[in-house]
Design a protein around this motif. Structure first.
Motif, PDB file in Angstrom:
ATOM      1  N   SER A  85      80.243   1.137   4.490  1.00 37.08           N
ATOM      2  CA  SER A  85      81.538   0.448   4.507  1.00 37.08           C
ATOM      3  C   SER A  85      82.438   1.070   3.446  1.00 37.08           C
ATOM      4  O   SER A  85      81.961   1.792   2.557  1.00 37.08           O
ATOM      5  N   MET A  86      83.736   0.748   3.512  1.00 36.85           N
ATOM      6  CA  MET A  86      84.648   1.255   2.486  1.00 36.85           C
ATOM      7  C   MET A  86      84.273   0.724   1.104  1.00 36.85           C
ATOM      8  O   MET A  86      84.325   1.456   0.119  1.00 36.85           O
ATOM      9  N   ASN A  87      83.888  -0.550   1.035  1.00 41.99           N
ATOM     10  CA  ASN A  87      83.461  -1.083  -0.272  1.00 41.99           C
ATOM     11  C   ASN A  87      82.293  -0.288  -0.841  1.00 41.99           C
ATOM     12  O   ASN A  87      82.254   0.023  -2.035  1.00 41.99           O
ATOM     13  N   GLU A  88      81.345   0.044   0.035  1.00 36.68           N
ATOM     14  CA  GLU A  88      80.175   0.801  -0.424  1.00 36.68           C
ATOM     15  C   GLU A  88      80.560   2.217  -0.859  1.00 36.68           C
ATOM     16  O   GLU A  88      80.075   2.724  -1.873  1.00 36.68           O
ATOM     17  N   LEU A  89      81.441   2.862  -0.059  1.00 38.43           N
ATOM     18  CA  LEU A  89      81.876   4.218  -0.416  1.00 38.43           C
ATOM     19  C   LEU A  89      82.548   4.224  -1.789  1.00 38.43           C
ATOM     20  O   LEU A  89      82.287   5.089  -2.627  1.00 38.43           O
ATOM     21  N   VAL A  90      83.411   3.234  -2.010  1.00 35.85           N
ATOM     22  CA  VAL A  90      84.118   3.156  -3.293  1.00 35.85           C
ATOM     23  C   VAL A  90      83.129   2.925  -4.427  1.00 35.85           C
ATOM     24  O   VAL A  90      83.218   3.554  -5.491  1.00 35.85           O
ATOM     25  N   GLU A  91      82.154   2.074  -4.171  1.00 32.57           N
ATOM     26  CA  GLU A  91      81.162   1.794  -5.210  1.00 32.57           C
ATOM     27  C   GLU A  91      80.360   3.053  -5.564  1.00 32.57           C
ATOM     28  O   GLU A  91      80.110   3.342  -6.742  1.00 32.57           O
ATOM     29  N   ILE A  92      79.956   3.800  -4.535  1.00 30.69           N
ATOM     30  CA  ILE A  92      79.216   5.049  -4.777  1.00 30.69           C
ATOM     31  C   ILE A  92      80.072   5.997  -5.611  1.00 30.69           C
ATOM     32  O   ILE A  92      79.613   6.604  -6.578  1.00 30.69           O
ATOM     33  N   TRP A  93      81.341   6.095  -5.225  1.00 25.23           N
ATOM     34  CA  TRP A  93      82.249   7.015  -5.926  1.00 25.23           C
ATOM     35  C   TRP A  93      82.479   6.582  -7.372  1.00 25.23           C
ATOM     36  O   TRP A  93      82.477   7.399  -8.292  1.00 25.23           O
ATOM     37  N   GLU A  94      82.647   5.272  -7.558  1.00 25.25           N
ATOM     38  CA  GLU A  94      82.839   4.758  -8.922  1.00 25.25           C
ATOM     39  C   GLU A  94      81.640   5.086  -9.803  1.00 25.25           C
ATOM     40  O   GLU A  94      81.798   5.448 -10.975  1.00 25.25           O
ATOM     41  N   THR A  95      80.442   4.965  -9.236  1.00 22.46           N
ATOM     42  CA  THR A  95      79.244   5.302 -10.012  1.00 22.46           C
ATOM     43  C   THR A  95      79.246   6.780 -10.364  1.00 22.46           C
ATOM     44  O   THR A  95      78.928   7.163 -11.487  1.00 22.46           O
ATOM     45  N   LYS A  96      79.649   7.615  -9.388  1.00 23.92           N
ATOM     46  CA  LYS A  96      79.641   9.064  -9.625  1.00 23.92           C
ATOM     47  C   LYS A  96      80.614   9.473 -10.730  1.00 23.92           C
ATOM     48  O   LYS A  96      80.293  10.316 -11.561  1.00 23.92           O
ATOM     49  N   ILE A  97      81.827   8.895 -10.695  1.00 22.89           N
ATOM     50  CA  ILE A  97      82.809   9.311 -11.707  1.00 22.89           C
ATOM     51  C   ILE A  97      82.787   8.376 -12.921  1.00 22.89           C
ATOM     52  O   ILE A  97      83.561   8.560 -13.852  1.00 22.89           O
ATOM     53  N   ASP A  98      81.885   7.396 -12.888  1.00 23.54           N
ATOM     54  CA  ASP A  98      81.696   6.485 -14.011  1.00 23.54           C
ATOM     55  C   ASP A  98      83.015   5.816 -14.415  1.00 23.54           C
ATOM     56  O   ASP A  98      83.401   5.817 -15.586  1.00 23.54           O
ATOM     57  N   LYS A  99      83.684   5.255 -13.416  1.00 30.06           N
ATOM     58  CA  LYS A  99      84.983   4.625 -13.679  1.00 30.06           C
ATOM     59  C   LYS A  99      85.277   3.626 -12.567  1.00 30.06           C
ATOM     60  O   LYS A  99      85.002   3.913 -11.395  1.00 30.06           O
ATOM     61  N   GLU A 100      85.861   2.493 -12.936  1.00 28.86           N
ATOM     62  CA  GLU A 100      86.222   1.514 -11.918  1.00 28.86           C
ATOM     63  C   GLU A 100      87.634   1.797 -11.402  1.00 28.86           C
ATOM     64  O   GLU A 100      88.550   2.026 -12.196  1.00 28.86           O
ATOM     65  N   LEU A 101      87.798   1.818 -10.097  1.00 33.63           N
ATOM     66  CA  LEU A 101      89.117   2.067  -9.512  1.00 33.63           C
ATOM     67  C   LEU A 101      89.851   0.742  -9.306  1.00 33.63           C
ATOM     68  O   LEU A 101      89.230  -0.296  -9.067  1.00 33.63           O
ATOM     69  N   GLN A 102      91.165   0.820  -9.376  1.00 28.21           N
ATOM     70  CA  GLN A 102      92.002  -0.350  -9.092  1.00 28.21           C
ATOM     71  C   GLN A 102      92.146  -0.471  -7.571  1.00 28.21           C
ATOM     72  O   GLN A 102      92.566   0.476  -6.903  1.00 28.21           O
ATOM     73  N   LYS A 103      91.758  -1.632  -7.016  1.00 27.96           N
ATOM     74  CA  LYS A 103      91.696  -1.756  -5.563  1.00 27.96           C
ATOM     75  C   LYS A 103      92.860  -2.546  -4.987  1.00 27.96           C
ATOM     76  O   LYS A 103      93.228  -3.591  -5.506  1.00 27.96           O
ATOM     77  N   THR A 104      93.427  -2.038  -3.889  1.00 20.22           N
ATOM     78  CA  THR A 104      94.432  -2.772  -3.129  1.00 20.22           C
ATOM     79  C   THR A 104      93.886  -2.972  -1.718  1.00 20.22           C
ATOM     80  O   THR A 104      93.439  -2.006  -1.092  1.00 20.22           O
ATOM     81  N   TYR A 105      93.889  -4.216  -1.260  1.00 21.13           N
ATOM     82  CA  TYR A 105      93.395  -4.484   0.096  1.00 21.13           C
ATOM     83  C   TYR A 105      94.570  -4.586   1.055  1.00 21.13           C
ATOM     84  O   TYR A 105      95.557  -5.259   0.774  1.00 21.13           O
ATOM     85  N   ILE A 106      94.435  -3.883   2.181  1.00 22.94           N
ATOM     86  CA  ILE A 106      95.464  -3.953   3.226  1.00 22.94           C
ATOM     87  C   ILE A 106      94.850  -4.679   4.416  1.00 22.94           C
ATOM     88  O   ILE A 106      93.830  -4.232   4.962  1.00 22.94           O
ATOM     89  N   SER A 107      95.463  -5.789   4.806  1.00 22.39           N
ATOM     90  CA  SER A 107      94.894  -6.594   5.890  1.00 22.39           C
ATOM     91  C   SER A 107      95.090  -5.907   7.239  1.00 22.39           C
ATOM     92  O   SER A 107      95.898  -4.985   7.374  1.00 22.39           O
ATOM     93  N   GLU A 108      94.344  -6.368   8.242  1.00 18.76           N
ATOM     94  CA  GLU A 108      94.474  -5.832   9.599  1.00 18.76           C
ATOM     95  C   GLU A 108      95.928  -5.892  10.065  1.00 18.76           C
ATOM     96  O   GLU A 108      96.445  -4.915  10.610  1.00 18.76           O
ATOM     97  N   GLU A 109      96.608  -7.025   9.811  1.00 20.27           N
ATOM     98  CA  GLU A 109      98.001  -7.186  10.244  1.00 20.27           C
ATOM     99  C   GLU A 109      98.908  -6.151   9.571  1.00 20.27           C
ATOM    100  O   GLU A 109      99.734  -5.507  10.204  1.00 20.27           O
ATOM    101  N   GLU A 110      98.725  -5.986   8.248  1.00 17.50           N
ATOM    102  CA  GLU A 110      99.546  -5.017   7.513  1.00 17.50           C
ATOM    103  C   GLU A 110      99.280  -3.594   8.021  1.00 17.50           C
ATOM    104  O   GLU A 110     100.206  -2.791   8.161  1.00 17.50           O
TER     105      GLU A 110
END
Lengths: 306, 306
Positions: B220-245
């Motif tokens: 999932s996108m959440n999982e991909l972001v989590e893997i990436w955050e672990t790799k670069i050792d940094k938390e990313l600022q997340k913006t969620y875009i809904s299905e409608e948006e």
């Protein structure tokens, strides 16, 4: 009968590609794996894939001679693929190969420029002299070998169009080191693995350095920039950095951050990957030996970045 | 006896990988090439490599039925790998295969999500319905087929961590589409080629859709972001875009620039690549059929970007 191949470093990026190529070429394939790898989620995922593919995983480590001898006795060929900083850890491996007495070919961990051909004097923090030291040890012990001199992997430096520090190719300005006419060589890692595996049972590569210098993969910085400019349909602003300026920059940048600059200096200023003729210096070239191997060209790789 | 394989689109990125995999697997390999390709410097370089590797290059084009029939008569299997916008140009090819009467397997140009499983209604400018139309034509003509449903290539969307418009993964902010829990699938192009070639002589894939859903490549996108955050050792600022948006964004972005968003919507909001069970919907899965094929996982691919 295809030789049985033991790969050391099978969870690393190149080691995994080597295992992939070995299995694909129907070699009975073995991987030496440390106990701790099975509990690392990233590594254990790869180990599962390899195990499913029929790779025999043997427990052991480069620090444990008994485990090495036991693993080596089961195979004909040993390929070592470990990080550069651990190159000297192969000394025990060489002793174990000697003791086991059954190895028809050993491919030590090199996979870069030919350490007997580089001319970077004392700039490289013994990066190349350590590899040369292992060569001399192998030769002194009369272990049958092939050295793989694949020059640069494409995923190293090429994604930035040889701009140390960048993660993607420049779209405005580009720095060219030296006069930009010296040619370097990039080969895709999976192609390096395929050429390596192809060489293990080949008498023509016995006790030889196998160089990879595919016709489609040898370019100067000026040529690389020109190809890229054509692809993005835009002229880049060029800054030339002279050899003297580059040497100052290398000395002013702390280790290991300056190693990228050292490699750029070696390849694109000194010409260490291409200044010599392969055949007349007693070496063999991969695409000459194995024209049947289809490889990825630099132009195709740059297409994926545009 | 390995089947003789004709590949259409052999100078393209996937077509080249298919030819590479076909040669590597010892299939007699043929490429259909337009006259003009020989005078294009980029294409002619690839054609030289293929020709050196033993690939037989036949002159012809999808617009010339006689050239198609003549080429098809020399082989057992036809694999088509052409740009998506040309998918309907396969109609003449289907007729030529019918006329030639010798083809044991046809693999049409798909290599994406299963067009009979996507649920993007009328958002995709007939991207999937054109592929479905070719399926129906093949089935009506009783041509033996395999459909390759490999989902996303890794080099598409994954280099940006599913951030349409970006060229490399984000290091500060990331946009997540939907709630980020829906899983998509990425497979390395060279692995897709290897699975495809492996399937051509396999009775289990005859008249079947072969899906690729390797266990290490479904996230999932959440999982991909989590893997990436672990790799670069940094938390990313997340913006969620809904299905409608997202749907509004797709409508407001002109075609074809909005297609990346459509694919993101299909995979990571609708779940079109993973909502159904493969076996119970009458399909087969590649890593289940061919565990001996070593493939590249998403985690390993992300390692190369860090």
């Amino acid at each position: 009968m295809k030789s049985k191949i033991l790969i050391i470093g099978v969870t690393g990026s190149l080691g995994f590609d080597l295992a992939k190529a070995s299995v694909q070429a129907s070699h009975p394939t073995y991987g030496l794996v440390r106990d701790s790898a099975f509990s690392d989620p990233n590594k254990s995922q790869k180990l599962q894939i390899l195990s499913d593919a029929g790779v025999t995983l043997l427990k052991g480590s480069l620090q444990d001679e008994e485990s090495l001898v036991e693993a080596i006795k089961q195979v004909d060929v040993v390929i070592c693929s470990i990080p550069s900083k651990l190159v000297l850890d192969q000394k025990l491996l060489v002793q174990a190969i000697k003791r086991a007495g059954c190895i028809k070919r050993f491919i030590p961990s090199e996979f870069g420029s030919d350490p007997d051909k580089t001319r970077v004097s004392d700039l490289d923090y013994n990066f190349y002299s350590r590899k040369a030291e292992i060569r001399r040890l192998i030769e002194a012990e009369h272990i049958p070998y092939t050295y793989i001199c694949c020059n640069f992997f494409m995923r190293y430096l090429l994604p930035s169009l040889v701009q140390p520090g960048l993660k993607s190719p420049p779209r405005e300005k580009v720095t060219i080191y030296g006069d930009g006419t010296i040619k370097g060589v990039f080969v895709k890692q999976s192609d390096v693995a395929a050429f390596t595996i192809r060489s293990v049972d080949d008498p023509r590569t016995l006790n030889m350095a196998l160089h990879l210098r595919p016709p489609g993969n040898v370019y100067s910085m000026n040529e690389l920039v020109e190809i890229w400019e054509t692809k993005i349909d835009k002229e880049l602003q060029k800054t030339y950095i002279s050899e003297e300026e580059l040497l100052i920059k290398i000395k002013e940048t702390p280790y290991p951050d300056n190693m990228e600059l050292v490699f750029v200096y070696s390849a694109f200023v000194k010409g260490d990957q291409t200044y010599f003729d392969i055949e007349s210096s007693g070496r063999v070239e991969g695409t000459q030996l194995y024209p049947q191997l289809v490889y990825t060209t630099i132009i195709e790789y740059l297409d994926t970045l545009a």
